[in-house]
Design an enzyme around this catalytic site. Structure first.
Site, mmCIF file in Angstrom:
data_model
loop_
_atom_site.group_PDB
_atom_site.id
_atom_site.type_symbol
_atom_site.label_atom_id
_atom_site.label_comp_id
_atom_site.label_asym_id
_atom_site.label_seq_id
_atom_site.Cartn_x
_atom_site.Cartn_y
_atom_site.Cartn_z
ATOM 1 N N GLY A 103 0.629 4.210 19.428
ATOM 2 C CA GLY A 103 -0.476 4.448 20.069
ATOM 3 C C GLY A 103 -1.795 4.650 19.164
ATOM 4 N N GLU A 111 -2.552 -6.574 9.651
ATOM 5 C CA GLU A 111 -3.589 -5.974 8.748
ATOM 6 C C GLU A 111 -5.297 -6.420 9.350
ATOM 7 O OE1 GLU A 111 -3.383 -5.994 4.813
ATOM 8 O OE2 GLU A 111 -1.236 -6.300 4.754
#
Length: 374
Positions: free
Chosen positions: A130, A352
């Site tokens: 989440g 990233e």
């Protein structure tokens, strides 16, 4: 980019990585991709060459080179196999360098040398089911230096020895180091992916797992974002390597494949495609080198790293697809590696920090508070 822009040491390190990539990685990359093989022995050999800790100081077991040298290594490894490239990228910039920067002298002396020498691997555990781009929404918690929670999509997760883990402590996030084999730690799943099949991407769970605080308590998100600023430069270099590999194959094919009595490289449409491809790859490489030099010099590099990753990942995703187009039907088969490059390239726009997050970083620096919603 001109080789005259590099120092003798940088060229030597790049050439060493290129030879190893061509001889020990590229011939096996297709098989590793098909069999989903994690080539652990490759990282042992890279460690012996000093390439698992390129920019780690010699006194801590590394090669003592600069950050641009490390970026050059990532490009060469990724040109041969992007899965190997991302393993080294996360191990170094997201795992080893934060320990070096934020660890106590005792932590650095104990944990960094085996990582820099390739005896062990490192991982970075921030993402949860989440909380991806919204890192502040993490639910993993720390209580008296024991961690409970789960992490998702952790590169090197099934093989790492040291994990940089972020958890709420109790409300503000802190950074911790967890060692493989610690009580309550488990790898719960190995992800099946579209590409990068020679790398490990795993889910982790922690249940009252002992952990060592890294850096100042409550500074976890600052450490995470600083780490990602540097890590994005490495992923941008990976994207450049993938795109370069696609160009190499497409250009060679254009010289060999004949149609209507001549090589297809003689047709203007193919020439224009290859010229644009090479030009954009060189532009992406220039952005990567600029960001790496800023990082090495201790200068702010958040925006430049975001620009490099945003542009290089888009270049890789677009031009690997166009390389398939140059090869035609052959490009769509596994007889040539360009379909692997295409699958591997897509994730550089995601991990990233997604491309959307990179644009947000760039826009906020450009527009200041006016770029933030009330």
């Amino acid at each position: 980019m001109s080789l005259h822009e590099l120092t003798d040491e940088q060229r030597e390190i790049r050439d060493l990585a290129r030879r190893f990539a061509d001889d020990e990685i590229a011939p096996h990359a297709g098989g590793w991709d098909r069999e989903h093989t994690f080539p652990r022995e490759v990282f042992t050999h890279l460690g012996e060459l000093g390439l698992m800790g390129v920019c780690v100081p010699e006194e801590h077991g590394g090669a003592g080179a600069d950050f641009l040298s490390y970026v050059l290594v990532l490009e060469e490894l990724s040109r041969a196999d992007a899965g190997v490239g991302v393993t080294v990228a996360v191990h170094t910039s997201a795992g080893t360098l934060p320990l070096l920067t934020h660890g106590t002298p005792e932590q650095v002396g104990r944990m960094v040398p085996p990582l820099a020498q390739g005896h062990e691997l490192a991982a970075f555990a921030l993402t949860e089911s989440g909380s991806g781009s919204d890192a502040g929404a993490m639910r993993t918690r720390a209580d008296a230096s024991k961690i409970t929670g789960t992490k998702q999509w952790i590169t090197n997760g099934s093989h790492a020895h040291s994990f940089l883990v972020f958890a709420r402590d109790p409300e503000r996030a802190s950074a911790f180091v967890v060692r493989r084999g610690a009580h309550g730690f488990a790898v719960t799943r190995e992800e099946e992916k579209m590409g990068l099949n020679s790398s490990s991407t795993a889910d982790l769970s922690f249940e009252d797992t002992p952990a060592e605080l890294l850096g100042v308590r409550g500074a976890g998100l600052r450490i995470a974002f600083q780490t990602l600023d540097a890590g994005r430069i490495g992923i941008a270099a990976q994207a450049v390597g993938i795109a370069q590999a696609a160009l190499d194959v497409a250009a060679a094919y254009a010289q060999e494949r004949r149609a209507f009595g001549r090589p297809i490289g003689g047709f203007g449409a193919i020439q224009q495609k290859l010229a644009d491809m090479q030009t954009e790859i060189e532009a992406a490489r220039a952005l990567v080198w600029r960001a790496a030099r800023l990082k090495q010099g201790g200068h702010p590099h958040s925006v430049e790293g975001a620009q490099a990753k945003l542009f290089a990942s888009r270049v890789a995703r677009h031009w690997t697809g166009e390389a398939i187009q140059v090869l035609g039907g052959y490009g769509y088969t596994k007889e040539f590696p360009v379909e692997r490059y295409y699958r591997d390239a897509k994730v550089t726009e995601i991990y990233e920090g997604t491309s959307e997050i990179q644009r947000l970083v760039i826009a906020r620096a450009l527009l200041g508070e006016s770029a933030r919603e009330a």
